[in-house]
Design a protein around this motif. Structure first.
Motif, PDB file in Angstrom:
ATOM      1  N   GLY A  91      37.334  40.118  37.266  1.00 27.15           N
ATOM      2  CA  GLY A  91      36.127  40.372  38.045  1.00 27.15           C
ATOM      3  C   GLY A  91      36.452  40.996  39.387  1.00 27.15           C
ATOM      4  N   ARG A  92      37.455  40.459  40.055  1.00 29.77           N
ATOM      5  CA  ARG A  92      37.874  41.027  41.332  1.00 29.77           C
ATOM      6  C   ARG A  92      38.454  42.432  41.148  1.00 29.77           C
ATOM      7  NH1 ARG A  92      36.851  42.277  46.172  1.00 29.77           N
ATOM      8  NH2 ARG A  92      38.618  42.371  47.593  1.00 29.77           N
ATOM      9  N   ALA A  93      39.233  42.630  40.074  1.00 27.22           N
ATOM     10  CA  ALA A  93      39.780  43.957  39.796  1.00 27.22           C
ATOM     11  C   ALA A  93      38.662  44.963  39.537  1.00 27.22           C
ATOM     12  CB  ALA A  93      40.723  43.892  38.597  1.00 27.22           C
ATOM     13  N   GLY A  94      37.584  44.520  38.861  1.00 24.04           N
ATOM     14  CA  GLY A  94      36.460  45.417  38.632  1.00 24.04           C
ATOM     15  C   GLY A  94      35.785  45.832  39.918  1.00 24.04           C
ATOM     16  N   ASP A  95      35.617  44.897  40.847  1.00 24.01           N
ATOM     17  CA  ASP A  95      35.029  45.236  42.145  1.00 24.01           C
ATOM     18  C   ASP A  95      35.895  46.218  42.918  1.00 24.01           C
ATOM     19  OD1 ASP A  95      32.737  43.692  41.892  1.00 24.01           O
ATOM     20  OD2 ASP A  95      33.680  41.905  42.731  1.00 24.01           O
ATOM     21  N   MET A  96      37.199  46.170  42.690  1.00 27.23           N
ATOM     22  CA  MET A  96      38.114  47.003  43.460  1.00 27.23           C
ATOM     23  C   MET A  96      38.393  48.353  42.806  1.00 27.23           C
ATOM     24  SD  MET A  96      40.903  44.134  44.685  1.00 27.23           S
ATOM     25  CE  MET A  96      41.922  45.374  45.464  1.00 27.23           C
ATOM     26  N   TYR A  97      38.611  48.353  41.494  1.00 25.83           N
ATOM     27  CA  TYR A  97      39.127  49.553  40.825  1.00 25.83           C
ATOM     28  C   TYR A  97      38.131  50.220  39.883  1.00 25.83           C
ATOM     29  CZ  TYR A  97      43.408  47.313  42.437  1.00 25.83           C
ATOM     30  OH  TYR A  97      44.368  46.709  43.218  1.00 25.83           O
ATOM     31  N   GLY A  98      36.959  49.645  39.688  1.00 23.85           N
ATOM     32  CA  GLY A  98      35.976  50.244  38.783  1.00 23.85           C
ATOM     33  C   GLY A  98      35.627  49.286  37.660  1.00 23.85           C
ATOM     34  N   LYS A  99      34.348  48.965  37.553  1.00 21.26           N
ATOM     35  CA  LYS A  99      33.928  47.944  36.590  1.00 21.26           C
ATOM     36  C   LYS A  99      34.018  48.440  35.148  1.00 21.26           C
ATOM     37  CE  LYS A  99      30.846  46.030  40.113  1.00 21.26           C
ATOM     38  NZ  LYS A  99      30.991  47.114  41.100  1.00 21.26           N
ATOM     39  N   ARG A 100      33.621  49.691  34.906  1.00 19.25           N
ATOM     40  CA  ARG A 100      33.712  50.201  33.536  1.00 19.25           C
ATOM     41  C   ARG A 100      35.163  50.261  33.083  1.00 19.25           C
ATOM     42  NH1 ARG A 100      32.810  56.271  31.262  1.00 19.25           N
ATOM     43  NH2 ARG A 100      34.635  56.537  32.562  1.00 19.25           N
ATOM     44  N   ARG A 101      36.052  50.668  33.959  1.00 19.09           N
ATOM     45  CA  ARG A 101      37.471  50.755  33.609  1.00 19.09           C
ATOM     46  C   ARG A 101      38.024  49.389  33.210  1.00 19.09           C
ATOM     47  NH1 ARG A 101      40.948  53.372  38.223  1.00 19.09           N
ATOM     48  NH2 ARG A 101      39.538  55.073  37.668  1.00 19.09           N
ATOM     49  N   VAL A 102      37.728  48.373  34.001  1.00 23.10           N
ATOM     50  CA  VAL A 102      38.243  47.033  33.696  1.00 23.10           C
ATOM     51  C   VAL A 102      37.544  46.451  32.471  1.00 23.10           C
ATOM     52  CG1 VAL A 102      38.534  44.706  34.611  1.00 23.10           C
ATOM     53  CG2 VAL A 102      38.855  46.674  36.113  1.00 23.10           C
ATOM     54  N   LEU A 103      36.242  46.716  32.323  1.00 18.80           N
ATOM     55  CA  LEU A 103      35.515  46.247  31.146  1.00 18.80           C
ATOM     56  C   LEU A 103      36.098  46.838  29.869  1.00 18.80           C
ATOM     57  CD1 LEU A 103      33.094  44.883  29.741  1.00 18.80           C
ATOM     58  CD2 LEU A 103      31.741  46.917  30.295  1.00 18.80           C
ATOM     59  N   THR A 104      36.385  48.118  29.889  1.00 20.54           N
ATOM     60  CA  THR A 104      36.982  48.761  28.710  1.00 20.54           C
ATOM     61  C   THR A 104      38.354  48.173  28.411  1.00 20.54           C
ATOM     62  OG1 THR A 104      35.817  50.801  29.308  1.00 20.54           O
ATOM     63  CG2 THR A 104      37.576  50.976  27.691  1.00 20.54           C
ATOM     64  N   ALA A 105      39.133  47.896  29.447  1.00 20.71           N
ATOM     65  CA  ALA A 105      40.445  47.291  29.246  1.00 20.71           C
ATOM     66  C   ALA A 105      40.324  45.894  28.630  1.00 20.71           C
ATOM     67  CB  ALA A 105      41.201  47.222  30.566  1.00 20.71           C
ATOM     68  N   ALA A 106      39.346  45.098  29.088  1.00 19.16           N
ATOM     69  CA  ALA A 106      39.149  43.763  28.541  1.00 19.16           C
ATOM     70  C   ALA A 106      38.768  43.828  27.067  1.00 19.16           C
ATOM     71  CB  ALA A 106      38.079  43.022  29.342  1.00 19.16           C
ATOM     72  N   LEU A 107      37.863  44.745  26.720  1.00 16.85           N
ATOM     73  CA  LEU A 107      37.496  44.911  25.318  1.00 16.85           C
ATOM     74  C   LEU A 107      38.677  45.405  24.490  1.00 16.85           C
ATOM     75  CD1 LEU A 107      33.973  46.547  25.753  1.00 16.85           C
ATOM     76  CD2 LEU A 107      34.452  44.264  24.864  1.00 16.85           C
ATOM     77  N   GLY A 108      39.510  46.245  25.095  1.00 15.32           N
ATOM     78  CA  GLY A 108      40.700  46.718  24.396  1.00 15.32           C
ATOM     79  C   GLY A 108      41.693  45.602  24.102  1.00 15.32           C
ATOM     80  N   PRO A 156      37.346  48.665  47.737  1.00  9.02           N
ATOM     81  CA  PRO A 156      38.791  48.887  47.631  1.00  9.02           C
ATOM     82  C   PRO A 156      39.571  48.014  48.599  1.00  9.02           C
ATOM     83  CG  PRO A 156      37.753  50.707  48.790  1.00  9.02           C
ATOM     84  CD  PRO A 156      36.644  49.839  48.283  1.00  9.02           C
ATOM     85  N   GLY A 157      40.820  47.817  48.271  1.00  7.24           N
ATOM     86  CA  GLY A 157      41.702  47.014  49.109  1.00  7.24           C
ATOM     87  C   GLY A 157      42.946  46.622  48.332  1.00  7.24           C
ATOM     88  N   ARG A 158      43.766  45.786  48.932  1.00  9.94           N
ATOM     89  CA  ARG A 158      44.988  45.327  48.275  1.00  9.94           C
ATOM     90  C   ARG A 158      44.673  44.105  47.430  1.00  9.94           C
ATOM     91  NH1 ARG A 158      50.223  44.453  51.919  1.00  9.94           N
ATOM     92  NH2 ARG A 158      49.940  46.722  52.008  1.00  9.94           N
ATOM     93  N   PHE A 159      45.129  44.119  46.181  1.00  6.00           N
ATOM     94  CA  PHE A 159      44.867  42.997  45.283  1.00  6.00           C
ATOM     95  C   PHE A 159      45.678  41.782  45.716  1.00  6.00           C
ATOM     96  CE2 PHE A 159      45.279  40.502  41.392  1.00  6.00           C
ATOM     97  CZ  PHE A 159      43.962  40.476  40.952  1.00  6.00           C
ATOM     98  N   ASP A 160      45.033  40.624  45.720  1.00  7.73           N
ATOM     99  CA  ASP A 160      45.647  39.373  46.169  1.00  7.73           C
ATOM    100  C   ASP A 160      46.470  38.757  45.039  1.00  7.73           C
ATOM    101  OD1 ASP A 160      46.344  37.038  47.425  1.00  7.73           O
ATOM    102  OD2 ASP A 160      44.329  36.209  47.509  1.00  7.73           O
ATOM    103  N   ARG A 216      42.726  32.123  54.665  1.00  4.87           N
ATOM    104  CA  ARG A 216      43.507  32.860  55.661  1.00  4.87           C
ATOM    105  C   ARG A 216      43.872  34.271  55.223  1.00  4.87           C
ATOM    106  NH1 ARG A 216      43.594  27.846  56.295  1.00  4.87           N
ATOM    107  NH2 ARG A 216      44.009  26.804  58.290  1.00  4.87           N
ATOM    108  N   SER A 217      43.533  34.616  53.984  1.00  4.74           N
ATOM    109  CA  SER A 217      43.872  35.945  53.484  1.00  4.74           C
ATOM    110  C   SER A 217      42.851  36.967  53.975  1.00  4.74           C
ATOM    111  CB  SER A 217      43.894  35.939  51.955  1.00  4.74           C
ATOM    112  OG  SER A 217      44.118  37.241  51.451  1.00  4.74           O
ATOM    113  N   GLU A 218      43.337  38.140  54.358  1.00  5.02           N
ATOM    114  CA  GLU A 218      42.440  39.200  54.816  1.00  5.02           C
ATOM    115  C   GLU A 218      41.619  39.752  53.667  1.00  5.02           C
ATOM    116  OE1 GLU A 218      42.703  43.556  57.083  1.00  5.02           O
ATOM    117  OE2 GLU A 218      44.471  42.260  56.931  1.00  5.02           O
ATOM    118  N   ARG A 219      42.193  39.860  52.463  1.00 11.29           N
ATOM    119  CA  ARG A 219      41.506  40.326  51.262  1.00 11.29           C
ATOM    120  C   ARG A 219      41.692  39.284  50.166  1.00 11.29           C
ATOM    121  NH1 ARG A 219      37.968  44.698  51.726  1.00 11.29           N
ATOM    122  NH2 ARG A 219      38.778  46.161  53.280  1.00 11.29           N
ATOM    123  N   PRO A 220      40.940  38.174  50.190  1.00  8.50           N
ATOM    124  CA  PRO A 220      41.180  37.106  49.231  1.00  8.50           C
ATOM    125  C   PRO A 220      40.717  37.484  47.825  1.00  8.50           C
ATOM    126  CG  PRO A 220      39.238  36.614  50.524  1.00  8.50           C
ATOM    127  CD  PRO A 220      39.846  37.865  51.108  1.00  8.50           C
TER     128      PRO A 220
END
Length: 476
Positions: free
Chosen positions: A80-97, A206-210, A261-265
């Motif tokens: 879910g966090r990866a979808g918010d950062m990198y694209g929801k359709r992209r992550v959704l397709t990967a999950a279905l894959g 976008p941001g750095r993944f935690d 305490r994380s800047e991008r939790p």
């Protein structure tokens, strides 16, 4: 005058393909949710025969369910966090894959180790529903959003109701690998349809993944759910179970400290613990508890409930639009409690069992359609997938806890039938009473959520605000 050349021709607009893709977005996303639920449930009718088919013990075979539970719980908030950062359709397709790849692996082998690994891959599909709901929020106009989100939330129950009878039919009349070949073909079709019909959402954060936060959450969830799911077999007071719960408490405390305490939790805890969002998660935990108990019903009893969920999803959206989603959630929890009251009143006649399961399914439709609507109204657009992922995670924990509680009750209330201990009717009635009580607690939690303004009232309030501003401008 020179005639315009081919390059000066006006571009052709209004081609049917884009319009067709737009019309298919909701059906494609809904079919992905149904397929995810089917994938999770098709293995259930196989469990009694898998020890013989794979040459393994029953305890080992049970990991085909546990592995999916654990990986789904870990991957849902992460994806879910990866979808918010990198694209929801992209992550959704990967999950279905990943789900489809796991199904292909199951179709190709009878080795229990490979089967467990494949089922762990399929756990990634648990993120399909929160990612799809977030896409619907980004792509649909407000007047279509409520009914689409309600339908998407109902796909979990619809898929479960379809998956159990389908799997039982295949297992009875064909080789059990056929079932996984069928789901593999459906999964491949779902991946292709999602890539073609669903647009990439323009909303992202976008941001750095935690990575540290993801590892900490994974460790805490695996320890918790492993302890809950295996407590009946290993013994609730055994050193292994107590150790897992201690690890859960320690890691979760450290993870909470790190996230604050994380800047991008990975999970914005300040947002998640707001009263409206936090109580929505509590309600998801408690309604997840009640839904898990429906596993005592047969596939025949669940099928009418699945059809009911499909029919009632538009009604739930209408109630949320006019009365607010917290009222829909409270009503759904109350209906779930009524369904278990029906089961307590009479669980001897098949038609009463079906009626009780159908009433529970109706309440589940109302509750599960309201939960994402509450989340969507309370969080920024850039965090909807991750926060909805946490909400789905709470349902998963509730379902795991329900399975453990029901197992403990039924083991304690059983009588021998030959050499096999069989749960008594009193044990089932006690389990139904527990589920009804927890559903009433979910109703109370829903009513404690701060009130929201229905859609019509919100428009009127905005109109009044604009009118007052215009009067002030004229006076100036």
């Amino acid at each position: 005058m020179d005639q315009p050349g081919p390059m000066s021709q006006p571009p052709v607009t209004g081609t049917p393909a884009p319009r067709l893709r737009d019309r298919l977005t909701i059906p494609v996303l809904a079919s992905g949710g149904i397929l995810m639920a089917v994938m999770q449930t098709v293995v259930v009718p196989l469990l009694p025969d898998l020890p013989r088919l794979t040459g393994s013990s029953a305890a080992t075979v049970s990991w085909m369910v546990t592995a999916t539970l654990l990986s789904g719980a870990v991957l849902t908030p992460v994806l879910g966090r990866a979808g918010d950062m990198y694209g929801k359709r992209r992550v959704l397709t990967a999950a279905l894959g990943l789900m489809t790849a796991g199904s292909v692996m199951c179709a190709l082998t009878s080795d229990i180790g490979v089967l467990i690994t494949a089922r762990a891959l399929q756990g990634a599909a648990a993120s399909v529903v929160p990612l799809s709901i977030s896409i619907l929020r980004d792509e649909l106009p407000p007047e279509r959003r409520g009914s689409a989100v309600a339908l998407m939330s109902s796909t979990v129950g619809i898929g479960a109701a379809l998956g159990l009878p389908l799997a039982a039919l295949v297992v009875q009349y064909a080789d059990w690998h056929t079932m996984f070949w069928l789901t593999s073909a459906l999964g491949a079709l779902g991946v292709a349809a999602t890539w073609w019909a669903v647009k990439e959402s323009p909303v992202c954060e976008p941001g750095r993944f935690d990575v540290l936060g993801a590892l900490g959450l994974a460790t805490a969830l695996v320890s918790l759910l492993l302890g809950v799911s295996q407590g009946g077999q290993w013994g609730w007071g055994s050193p292994r179970i107590l150790g897992l719960f201690l690890v859960t408490a320690a890691v979760l405390a450290l993870w909470w400290w790190q996230q604050l305490r994380s800047e991008r939790p990975l999970v914005d805890l300040r947002l998640v613990t707001r009263r409206r969002v936090g109580l929505s998660h509590v309600a998801a935990l408690l309604t997840g508890y009640g839904l898990g108990l429906s596993i005592v019903a047969t596939g025949l009893c669940l099928l009418p409930g699945g059809l009911t969920m499909l029919l009632f999803s538009p009604l739930s959206a209408r109630i949320s639009a006019t009365r607010g989603p917290r009222i829909t959630l409270a009503l759904g929890a109350a209906v779930i409690a009524c369904g278990y009251a029906v089961r307590i009143a009479d669980s001897r006649d098949l038609w009463m069992v079906i009626l009780g399961a159908t009433v529970v399914a109706t309440g589940t439709t109302l509750a599960y359609s309201a939960l994402p609507t509450l989340i969507l109204r309370a969080v920024p657009a850039g965090q909807t997938a991750s926060v909805n992922g946490v909400n789905v995670l709470m349902r998963t924990i509730g379902q795991a806890a329900s399975s453990a509680a029901v197992t403990a009750v039924l083991v304690h209330h059983s009588s021998p039938l030959g050499d096999v201990p069989v749960p008594t009717l009193h044990g089932y009635l006690l389990a139904f009473a527990m589920a009804g009580a927890v559903a009433l607690a979910a109703c109370a939690a829903a009513l404690s959520i701060p009130g929201d303004v229905p859609r019509g009232g919100l428009r009127r309030a905005r109109g009044a605000t604009r009118g007052a501003r215009d009067e002030a401008m004229e006076g100036a």
